[in-house]
Design a protein around this motif. Structure first.
Motif, mmCIF file in Angstrom:
data_model
loop_
_atom_site.group_PDB
_atom_site.id
_atom_site.type_symbol
_atom_site.label_atom_id
_atom_site.label_comp_id
_atom_site.label_asym_id
_atom_site.label_seq_id
_atom_site.Cartn_x
_atom_site.Cartn_y
_atom_site.Cartn_z
ATOM 1 N N ARG A 333 0.753 -1.075 -0.099
ATOM 2 C CA ARG A 333 0.125 0.095 -0.046
ATOM 3 C C ARG A 333 1.000 1.311 -0.096
ATOM 4 N N VAL A 334 0.326 2.159 -0.760
ATOM 5 C CA VAL A 334 1.119 3.654 -0.689
ATOM 6 C C VAL A 334 -0.158 4.538 -0.268
ATOM 7 N N VAL A 335 0.134 5.301 0.960
ATOM 8 C CA VAL A 335 -0.723 5.876 1.594
ATOM 9 C C VAL A 335 -0.201 7.574 1.772
ATOM 10 N N ILE A 336 -1.244 8.412 1.569
ATOM 11 C CA ILE A 336 -0.911 9.808 2.138
ATOM 12 C C ILE A 336 -2.145 10.185 3.239
ATOM 13 N N LEU A 337 -1.334 10.534 4.312
ATOM 14 C CA LEU A 337 -1.966 10.657 5.328
ATOM 15 C C LEU A 337 -1.691 12.190 5.784
ATOM 16 N N GLU A 338 -2.967 12.479 6.223
ATOM 17 C CA GLU A 338 -2.900 13.977 6.937
ATOM 18 C C GLU A 338 -2.771 14.060 8.414
ATOM 19 N N ILE A 339 -1.827 15.028 8.653
ATOM 20 C CA ILE A 339 -1.474 15.254 10.123
ATOM 21 C C ILE A 339 -1.726 16.673 10.475
ATOM 22 N N PRO A 340 -2.592 16.646 11.622
ATOM 23 C CA PRO A 340 -2.783 15.927 12.497
ATOM 24 C C PRO A 340 -4.025 14.890 12.751
ATOM 25 N N SER A 341 -4.602 15.144 11.793
ATOM 26 C CA SER A 341 -6.024 14.415 11.769
ATOM 27 C C SER A 341 -5.891 12.865 11.631
ATOM 28 N N ARG A 342 -4.753 12.530 11.094
ATOM 29 C CA ARG A 342 -4.505 10.978 10.638
ATOM 30 C C ARG A 342 -5.550 10.436 9.532
ATOM 31 N N THR A 343 -6.118 11.503 8.755
ATOM 32 C CA THR A 343 -6.818 11.011 7.923
ATOM 33 C C THR A 343 -5.938 10.400 6.548
ATOM 34 N N GLU A 344 -6.469 9.427 6.153
ATOM 35 C CA GLU A 344 -6.062 8.772 4.697
ATOM 36 C C GLU A 344 -6.589 9.535 3.655
ATOM 37 N N LEU A 345 -5.640 10.353 3.032
ATOM 38 C CA LEU A 345 -6.415 11.060 1.890
ATOM 39 C C LEU A 345 -6.457 10.290 0.606
ATOM 40 N N ALA A 346 -5.270 9.490 0.543
ATOM 41 C CA ALA A 346 -5.484 8.618 -0.671
ATOM 42 C C ALA A 346 -4.636 7.453 -0.490
ATOM 43 N N SER A 347 -4.945 6.301 -0.999
ATOM 44 C CA SER A 347 -4.193 5.296 -1.011
ATOM 45 C C SER A 347 -4.224 4.385 -2.403
ATOM 46 N N ARG A 348 -3.407 3.414 -2.492
ATOM 47 C CA ARG A 348 -2.981 2.675 -3.445
ATOM 48 C C ARG A 348 -2.731 1.344 -2.938
ATOM 49 N N THR A 349 -3.275 0.416 -3.420
ATOM 50 C CA THR A 349 -2.718 -0.966 -3.343
ATOM 51 C C THR A 349 -2.300 -1.700 -4.540
ATOM 52 N N VAL A 350 -1.154 -2.539 -4.531
ATOM 53 C CA VAL A 350 -0.707 -3.113 -5.516
ATOM 54 C C VAL A 350 -0.187 -4.488 -5.173
#
Lengths: 615, 152, 324
Positions: A333-350
């Motif tokens: 997985r490649v993930v973009i995480l927002e700090i400090p909310s810890r929200t996953e803004l985008a992700s990709r699974t391969v």
């Protein structure tokens, strides 16, 4: 590194009520603890100083969270004060195993108040001076040359040889290596005992951060904080593995003991604004984010990410990108995480990913993940996942490539990227463009140059130009990507590094003695590949351009300057003519005198020999 | 006497006959000669004609060949010119090709290449100058802002 | 500039030199049999071979009138040859290899240097060759336990004898008594050899310390230093222009590991007075071991580890370009 008073902020702390300070001392080097424990600390302080004589009063300044690492102590007897100060001068006062204290008479501070300074640099002066180098009449850049025993800083002047515009040169300036702070304010030297910062027009010593066997020192992009990492193989157990400092006050904000990392190399990175420091532990699968300046962990707990391999902060937002490796049918997985909310803004699974690398665009507009995948047992293909960070809900595009992608680089300030694919030593070089969003958004193939003898990509900091090079072999190609034309094909034997200056006007290629290159040469090229200087620098290890702070000009101001450039051009052209003329006439004069000297010698000698021959 | 006369006449007749025969023979011989001569003349003429013919043909062939090679050369030249003209503003006109030969074309080509190189150099110098001036202009404009920022 | 490649030697070149008239080049190599050859400068045609040595020939010298040639070799001999016929005039046996040979000014005497090898300490010897083969040396300077010498030459006007050494020093000797008169040390590492300018006013030394130095040939005052990043195996001073040429390269053993392109086997041009590097001439496939300028300065010759000798005649341009 010996303890010296770090008293920058003291001037503000002096209480103005007491009139006689001869029984007061200031103590520095105290451990920093949380404010809750201040009473306990006070007890220990009383005990330690009680050994010299009776203590009248103690005061340990603190804020809401932590103590400050220094304190004030009042005694009843001036003789005891003298004893304490002597002990301090003779090697310090032992507090505990880790902490040795230094004591100073309070009157020294008073003197400071009355104008007789006991410190080397006036704080106001110092601050202003840090930026004097940006006020250069000719708007030149600087670079540092580290030649193992000798380190020097120079102006990059196209009219003169670097030696002719040396600013400072010092032997044994550093024990290991040197670097610049991210905005170029400080010059950093690494020593066995810690890190030293230098700056101002004369490169005076500004700060010291004692940390034994320090290996890495990294500033936050805002230059307010600094972390140092020790070489855990060499440092004693008691040395902290990581220290986090506030630069301006030279105070230790927090340290982490070696045993916290259990032999793992600590992996730390500052967020773009220096608000956060993230620390990764791959083994534990956890990412800890600390908030500055308190250095408290965000939400008091780290983020659990099983099988995380690496992470990287966005250079423009408080976004964190990371990737996790495949495990038990859990895909990569490649993930973009927002700090400090810890929200996953985008992700990709391969699936079936052998290896992955993530790259941020320098403005944080895009994120790329380069993946190497196995489809059958032995064949591997590559794919690129491109995240459009600026677009709504961050769409991700996937590009599959038949050949292995060996290297990847985003164009700085642009929307193109360059990849090397195929096989070394002659991979194909391909350029793509990420066209802007909307319906027609796509990744457009621009060009592929087949079979080039290169292995590294270096985009100009301004974009448009790219240098492709075969590092450690020596081919260097200069490309203009707008026109897709090769401007120059050059060579620098055994070149190990290629560095662009911050303006994108010059490129330096050099061979570093760290890689056992017998002859260390550096060449400065123009952006289009004309060699400007070539210099043999004995035992050259590093050539580093001084970075600059981000521009203060608004978009409008920049635009205006661009449209007025024609007017300014004449001025600069004139400036250049005058400069080159004066340099040339200086050189000419020097050469004329050299020549005259030589021919005087020769004619004299000739006359002597003639007369001797006749005998 | 009569006999004598007769004999004499016979002899005359005989002689006349002989003479006539002789004349005839002579005549025949003359005719044959003429015929032979004529034949030889004709043959010679024919041979001459043949030679001339073959020479003419050979010449024709050579001319054709030459024309062909010339055409080929011209075509090659045209191709070269086309190649050279590709993406150029200052093209060589097709009409100018008449009277152009390989060496002058080569010279022209070299000239063009040099011009191209020069053009690239000029363009690069311009780009460089622009980057340099822009950098300096930005930095100069920034300097008062920096001072202000640090006065704060 | 057009190069003429002279290919006849099989093994690395050790020494090249022009005769005083500038029409001939003598080349020495490590070839066992055909170690020394002579060539026409004009067209690079080979004139002949001096055959007789049975080991690498280290150095040669030719007298002023180009009649006699002397060679010193690893077969523990030095020999004199008739330049024109190629006949060996005589051979002198020494105890160890003969490193250097040189005629004095006047060409009546010869100074040789024998190697320090296996118990023998090496010596500088002066022979008088005026009347053919000399029986005994006129002068022997034993070098004893001193740092190994690399070359011995007569000073201008035969006033002294200079020896270059493996520690970067040059020793000065009395040419009659053999006494040590003095020593200068400017190089930081061993000197490979020395070469006079054609007017004998200057002496250029080439050294392991990656520099060549120009000396006042009479006083041994160091005038100029030319700095490179590799050991300098050879150098020569242009007689006509303010130039010196330097040659060098990697150690012989390292050569095979890198391609020729990165090997830097060029002849490098320096400005004699300003000490700046001006340019270079490529072409060899191995380090350059020896260089010489023609007496008129219109050509130079280089000999390399690759067994090639390259003869370069300068273009007219070379004389016209002024870098000043």
């Amino acid at each position: 590194m010996e303890h010296k008073p770090q008293v920058d902020e003291f001037g503000l702390e002096v209480p103005a009520l007491v009139e006689d300070y001869s029984l007061h001392i200031i103590v520095t080097g105290l451990p920093i603890t949380t404010t809750k424990k201040v009473e306990k600390l006070e007890q220990v302080v009383r005990k330690v100083f009680g050994k010299f004589g009776e203590v009248a009063n103690t005061s340990l300044p603190h804020d809401e969270e932590n103590t400050k690492g220094f304190g004030f102590i009042e005694f009843y007897d001036a003789q005891i004060v003298g004893k304490v100060l002597r002990k301090s001068q003779q090697g310090g006062i032992t507090f505990d195993k880790k902490h040795t204290l230094a004591a100073y008479p309070m009157n020294a501070l008073l003197d400071l108040h009355n104008g007789t300074s006991f410190r080397e640099i006036e704080p106001f002066q110092e601050k202003k001076d840090l930026f004097s180098w940006l006020q250069d009449t000719y708007c030149r850049d600087q670079f540092a040359l580290h030649q193992c025993v000798k380190t020097s800083v120079h102006w990059m002047d196209p009219h003169q040889k670097p030696d002719a515009c040396m600013i400072k040169s010092q032997k044994n300036w550093t024990d290991a290596y040197v670097c610049w702070s991210p905005r170029g304010s400080y010059f950093i030297t690494i020593h066995h005992q810690g890190v030293a910062l230098w700056g101002g027009s004369d490169f005076a010593k500004l700060h010291k951060f004692p940390h034994e066997h320090v290996k890495i020192a990294e500033f936050s992009p805002c230059e307010r904080y600094l972390f140092t990492i020790t070489d855990s193989d060499r440092a004693p157990e008691s040395t902290p593995a990581v220290c986090v400092w506030e630069v301006e006050s030279s105070t230790l904000l927090r340290s982490f003991p070696i045993k916290k990392f259990e032999g793992e190399k600590p992996l730390l990175q500052w967020s773009f604004d220096g608000q956060y420091l993230a620390m990764l532990s791959c083994e534990k699968g956890s990412l800890s984010v600390y908030e500055l300046p308190s250095m408290n962990m965000l939400e008091d707990k780290s983020i659990k990410i099983p099988n995380i391999r690496s992470f990287s902060w966005s250079p423009s937002d408080n976004f964190l990108a990371y990737w996790t490796a495949e495990i038990e049918n859990q895909p990569t997985r490649v993930v973009i995480l927002e700090i400090p909310s810890r929200t996953e803004l985008a992700s990709r699974t391969v699936f079936k990913v052998k290896d992955c690398a993530i790259y941020w665009h320098n403005k944080g507009d895009y994120l790329a993940a380069r993946m190497e995948r196995t489809i059958q047992k032995k064949t591997s293909i590559s794919s690129l996942e491109i995240f459009r960070v600026r677009e709504k809900s961050i769409p991700v595009e996937s590009m599959e490539l038949k050949k292995t992608v060996l290297n990847f680089a985003f164009e700085n300030n642009g929307n193109r990227f360059c990849i090397l694919m195929g096989e070394y030593p002659r991979p194909d070089v391909a350029f793509y463009e990420i066209s802007s969003g909307g319906k027609n958004s796509e990744i457009k193939h621009l060009n592929t140059i087949e079979k080039r003898n290169v292995n590294a990509i270096f985009w100009s900091p301004q974009g448009k130009f790219v240098v492709l090079a075969a590092v450690k072999s020596g081919e260097i190609e200069f490309w203009n990507v707008d026109q897709m034309e090769c401007l120059a094909e050059e060579e620098h034997s055994f070149c190990t590094d290629i560095v662009w200056d911050p303006s994108g006007r010059y490129v330096c290629s050099y061979s570093s003695c760290w890689l056992n290159i017998p002859e260390t040469v550096y060449t400065i090229w123009s952006a289009v590949g004309q060699p400007l200087f070539r210099e043999n620098a004995d035992k050259l290890a590093q050539f580093i351009w001084r970075p600059r702070p981000p521009t203060l000009l608004s978009k409008e101001q920049q635009k205006k300057i661009k449209s007025d450039l024609k007017k300014l051009s004449e001025k600069y052209a004139m400036q250049d003519r005058v400069l080159s003329d004066s340099v040339a006439s200086g050189l000419l004069a020097k050469r004329q005198s050299l020549r005259q000297e030589y021919y005087e010698w020769r004619n004299k000698r000739l006359a002597v020999v003639e007369s001797e021959r006749q005998e | 006497e009569e006999n004598k006369k007769l004999l004499a006449r016979r002899a005359i007749i005989e002689r006349r006959k002989e003479m006539a025969e002789h004349i005839l023979l002579e005549k025949q011989k003359q005719e044959e000669d003429l015929l032979r001569r004529q034949l030889a003349e004709r043959e010679a003429a024919e041979r001459k004609r043949l030679i001339a013919e073959s020479e003419r043909r050979e010449q024709e062939r050579l001319r054709k060949e030459k024309a062909e090679t010339e055409a080929l050369q011209k075509q090659m030249l045209m191709e070269q010119v086309e190649q050279m003209n590709k993406g150029k503003k200052k093209a060589i006109k097709i009409e100018d090709i008449e009277g152009l030969d390989q060496s002058t074309l080569m010279a022209k080509q070299r000239e063009q290449l040099e011009a191209q190189q020069e053009e690239l150099h000029r363009r690069m110098a311009n780009t460089l100058r622009r980057i340099d001036y822009l950098t300096r202009a930005f930095r100069e404009a920034e300097q008062p802002l920096l001072v202000e920022q640090h006065r704060k | 500039m057009y190069p003429i490649q002279l290919k006849a030697h099989e093994r690395p070149l050790t020494w090249v030199r022009y005769n005083a008239d500038g029409d001939l080049i003598f080349t020495c190599s490590k070839d066992q049999r055909d170690g020394c050859m002579v060539w026409y400068v004009e067209n690079g045609e080979r004139l002949g071979t001096y055959r007789g040595h049975t080991g690498a020939i280290w150095m040669c010298d030719v007298d002023y009138s180009s009649t006699r040639l002397i060679t010193g070799a690893a077969d523990n001999t030095w020999r004199m040859w008739d330049v024109q016929t190629g006949n060996e005039l005589f051979v002198v046996n020494e105890e160890t290899p003969v490193r250097s040979v040189q005629f004095d000014e006047g060409c009546n005497r010869v100074v040789i240097l024998t190697d320090r090898i296996m118990g023998h300490k090496g010596a500088v010897k002066v022979y008088n060759v005026k009347d053919g083969k000399p029986s005994e040396p006129e002068l022997v300077i034993p070098l004893g336990n001193r740092v190994k010498a690399t070359m011995a030459v007569f000073a201008p006007l035969n006033k002294q004898i200079f020896t270059s050494h493996d520690d970067g020093s040059i020793s000065v000797w009395d040419p009659v008594e053999g006494k040590l008169l003095g020593q200068v040390k400017d190089h930081e590492d061993g000197i490979f050899g020395m070469k006079y300018s054609w007017d004998k006013l200057e002496l250029i030394t080439f050294s392991k310390d990656c520099t060549a130095k120009l000396y006042d040939a009479s006083s041994l005052e160091c005038l100029k230093t030319y700095v490179t990043e590799r050991p300098v195996n050879a150098a020569a001073v242009s007689p006509a222009h303010e130039r010196v040429i330097l040659g060098g390269g990697q150690e012989a053993g390292e050569v095979t590991t890198t391609s020729t392109r990165v090997g830097k086997f060029q002849t490098r041009f320096f400005h004699k007075i300003y000490e700046d590097e001006i340019g270079s001439v490529k072409g060899h496939f191995g380090p350059i071991n020896t260089l010489d300028f023609s007496p008129d300065g219109k050509s130079f010759v280089s000999g390399a580890e690759d067994g090639f000798v390259r003869l370069h005649h300068f273009d007219k341009d070379y004389f016209e370009t002024k870098l000043e």
